[in-house]
Design an enzyme around this catalytic site. Structure first.
Site, mmCIF file in Angstrom:
data_model
loop_
_atom_site.group_PDB
_atom_site.id
_atom_site.type_symbol
_atom_site.label_atom_id
_atom_site.label_comp_id
_atom_site.label_asym_id
_atom_site.label_seq_id
_atom_site.Cartn_x
_atom_site.Cartn_y
_atom_site.Cartn_z
ATOM 1 C CB SER A 13 -57.184 -34.133 -68.206
ATOM 2 O OG SER A 13 -58.564 -34.223 -67.935
ATOM 3 C CG ASP A 66 -63.613 -35.640 -77.871
ATOM 4 O OD1 ASP A 66 -64.458 -36.339 -77.270
ATOM 5 O OD2 ASP A 66 -63.820 -34.467 -78.203
ATOM 6 C CB SER A 144 -70.436 -47.833 -63.451
ATOM 7 O OG SER A 144 -71.782 -47.577 -63.216
ATOM 8 C CE1 TYR A 158 -72.172 -39.252 -63.707
ATOM 9 C CE2 TYR A 158 -73.230 -40.178 -61.755
ATOM 10 C CZ TYR A 158 -72.092 -39.974 -62.527
ATOM 11 O OH TYR A 158 -70.885 -40.500 -62.121
ATOM 12 C CE LYS A 162 -70.846 -42.576 -64.757
ATOM 13 N NZ LYS A 162 -69.526 -42.829 -65.356
HETATM 14 N N1 LIG Z 1 -65.858 -38.371 -58.207
HETATM 15 C C1 LIG Z 1 -66.913 -39.094 -57.891
HETATM 16 O O1 LIG Z 1 -67.487 -38.960 -56.809
HETATM 17 C C2 LIG Z 1 -67.417 -40.133 -58.855
HETATM 18 C C3 LIG Z 1 -68.286 -41.117 -58.358
HETATM 19 C C4 LIG Z 1 -68.737 -42.103 -59.214
HETATM 20 C C5 LIG Z 1 -68.332 -42.142 -60.516
HETATM 21 N N2 LIG Z 1 -67.489 -41.160 -60.987
HETATM 22 C C6 LIG Z 1 -67.082 -41.269 -62.406
HETATM 23 O O2 LIG Z 1 -65.670 -41.242 -62.479
HETATM 24 C C7 LIG Z 1 -65.273 -40.824 -63.780
HETATM 25 C C8 LIG Z 1 -64.164 -39.779 -63.641
HETATM 26 O O3 LIG Z 1 -64.678 -38.638 -62.989
HETATM 27 P P1 LIG Z 1 -63.859 -37.826 -61.885
HETATM 28 O O4 LIG Z 1 -64.604 -37.897 -60.618
HETATM 29 O O5 LIG Z 1 -62.457 -38.202 -61.919
HETATM 30 O O6 LIG Z 1 -64.070 -36.316 -62.403
HETATM 31 P P2 LIG Z 1 -63.185 -35.381 -63.366
HETATM 32 O O7 LIG Z 1 -61.931 -35.007 -62.673
HETATM 33 O O8 LIG Z 1 -64.102 -34.302 -63.814
HETATM 34 O O9 LIG Z 1 -62.785 -36.328 -64.576
HETATM 35 C C9 LIG Z 1 -63.569 -36.503 -65.713
HETATM 36 C C10 LIG Z 1 -62.638 -36.788 -66.854
HETATM 37 O O10 LIG Z 1 -63.409 -37.111 -68.024
HETATM 38 C C11 LIG Z 1 -62.867 -36.378 -69.080
HETATM 39 N N3 LIG Z 1 -63.768 -36.184 -70.206
HETATM 40 C C12 LIG Z 1 -64.971 -35.574 -70.233
HETATM 41 N N4 LIG Z 1 -65.452 -35.579 -71.490
HETATM 42 C C13 LIG Z 1 -64.520 -36.198 -72.262
HETATM 43 C C14 LIG Z 1 -64.425 -36.517 -73.633
HETATM 44 N N5 LIG Z 1 -65.389 -36.178 -74.511
HETATM 45 N N6 LIG Z 1 -63.319 -37.183 -74.081
HETATM 46 C C15 LIG Z 1 -62.333 -37.514 -73.224
HETATM 47 N N7 LIG Z 1 -62.356 -37.226 -71.923
HETATM 48 C C16 LIG Z 1 -63.448 -36.580 -71.446
HETATM 49 C C17 LIG Z 1 -62.430 -35.066 -68.470
HETATM 50 O O11 LIG Z 1 -61.538 -34.417 -69.350
HETATM 51 P P3 LIG Z 1 -61.450 -32.829 -69.602
HETATM 52 O O12 LIG Z 1 -60.396 -32.366 -68.657
HETATM 53 O O13 LIG Z 1 -61.033 -32.708 -71.029
HETATM 54 O O14 LIG Z 1 -62.799 -32.259 -69.329
HETATM 55 C C18 LIG Z 1 -61.775 -35.579 -67.205
HETATM 56 O O15 LIG Z 1 -60.472 -36.037 -67.467
HETATM 57 C C19 LIG Z 1 -66.527 -40.291 -64.466
HETATM 58 O O16 LIG Z 1 -67.008 -41.274 -65.366
HETATM 59 C C20 LIG Z 1 -67.504 -40.118 -63.295
HETATM 60 O O17 LIG Z 1 -68.838 -40.258 -63.706
HETATM 61 C C21 LIG Z 1 -67.020 -40.162 -60.186
#
Ligand SMILES: NC(=O)c1ccc[n+]([C@@H]2O[C@H](COP(=O)([O-])OP(=O)(O)OC[C@H]3O[C@@H](n4cnc5c(N)ncnc54)[C@H](OP(=O)(O)O)[C@@H]3O)[C@@H](O)[C@H]2O)c1
Length: 298
Positions: A13, A66, A144, A158, A162
């Site tokens: 999303s 989900d 991760s 968190y 991971k």
């Molecule tokens: N951004 C960073 O700095 C960073 C760094 C390291 C790792 N990550 C990892 O990257 C991944 C994506 O995060 P992001 O940074 O892109 O943030 P984000 O925009 O908040 O994306 C998180 C996504 O996970 C979805 N989600 C949460 N719970 C869910 C569920 N039960 N079923 C299906 N989808 C679900 C959210 O959907 P909804 O819209 O429905 O909530 C959203 O699409 C995560 O695993 C995060 O830990 C991010």
């Protein structure tokens, strides 16, 4: 394998998942952009992605998933296979950040986090693996974090989610390699996505009373991460490069980060230690990647 692949992405999303969707589809890969509740909480995101696909004739299909719901995961994977006939790459991306001093996090909050960040990929893998085994190929990719290899004070739960994901992903990689199924762990540093706005904080704030200077850890860590956050498209470009790397030539881990947290050093040491361990257990030959060769196949 066709160079154009069928890719299923969780949590499409917003953020990385959405960027992966567009980046991969623009290169001709078919993307199943899964998200929870595309008719409700994600209706706007779903319709924006569908409109983009329509406008630019991109091979993107938005479907509901989900990752905390077994039936929802099964339905989405079956729908993708019914439509495309196969899934070449499953990107376990859905996840969220839970911050705050460890003692403020309730058991229920911790369980909910693990249900998404750890058990989500468990469900997705269980659903896609029978299809990949039939194809005798496939890639399980895990988004991760650098925080899956180093520990951030006030990010303990968190990091634990991971670290757990990293251990499971690595174990799967050894178990599945001989069946032609690859595993790739992508470890992003801090990047600008909605992740911080979507973060949850420990609910039991009264527990911080005795912590003195440690009370400031969440603000200090959050500030440091935010001030050095990189452009999230860099991670999408890295994921594209990895997916287009031929079978058998991918690394198990890729640290992709604007900050140098020393994770490459940990990964290099871990690779040597693990190789020695596998050798010591007499498992080296059986954990080697065999392209297109399912165990038990003629
Ligand atoms: N951004 C960073 O700095 C960073 C760094 C390291 C790792 N990550 C990892 O990257 C991944 C994506 O995060 P992001 O940074 O892109 O943030 P984000 O925009 O908040 O994306 C998180 C996504 O996970 C979805 N989600 C949460 N719970 C869910 C569920 N039960 N079923 C299906 N989808 C679900 C959210 O959907 P909804 O819209 O429905 O909530 C959203 O699409 C995560 O695993 C995060 O830990 C991010």
């Amino acid at each position: 394998m066709n160079s154009k692949q069928v890719v299923l992405i969780t949590g499409s999303s917003t953020g990385f998942g959405r960027l992966f969707t567009e980046t991969l589809a623009r290169k001709g890969h078919t993307v199943f952009a899964t998200m929870r509740d595309p008719g409700g909480r994600n209706a706007k995101n779903a319709s924006e992605i569908r409109a983009l696909a329509e406008k630019d004739s991109l091979p993107i299909h938005v479907i509901e998933m989900d990752v905390t719901d077994d039936a929802s995961v099964e339905r989405a994977v079956n729908a993708a296979v019914a439509k495309a006939g196969r899934i070449d790459v499953a990107i376990n991306n859905a996840g969220y950040f839970l911050g705050g001093l460890g003692e403020t996090v309730t058991t229920e909050q911790a369980q909910r986090l693990m249900d998404t960040n750890f058990f989500g990929p468990v469900r997705v893998n269980r659903a896609v693996l029978p299809h990949m085994r039939r194809q005798r190929s496939g890639v399980l990719m895990y988004i991760s974090s650098g925080a899956g290899r180093v520990v951030l004070p006030s990010g303990g739960f968190y990091c634990a989610s991971k670290f757990a994901l990293e251990a499971l992903a690595e174990s799967y990689s050894y178990e599945l390699a001989a069946q032609g199924i690859e595993s790739v762990i992508v470890e992003p540093g801090a990047y600008e996505t909605p992740v911080i706005g979507n973060a949850v904080t420990g609910a039991d704030k009264a527990r911080t009373n005795t912590y003195g200077a440690a009370k400031e850890f969440p603000a200090k860590v959050g500030g440091a991460l935010a001030s050095t956050a990189g452009n999230a498209q860099d991670v999408a470009d890295a994921v594209l490069r990895i997916i287009e790397t031929p079978p058998g030539e991918k690394q198990l881990r890729y640290f992709v980060s604007p900050q140098d947290w020393g994770v490459d050093e940990i990964n290099a040491l871990s690779k040597r230690v693990q190789a020695n361990m596998l050798e010591g257990f007499g498992l080296t030959a059986d954990t080697r990647f065999l392209k297109g060769k399912a165990v038990g196949s003629a």
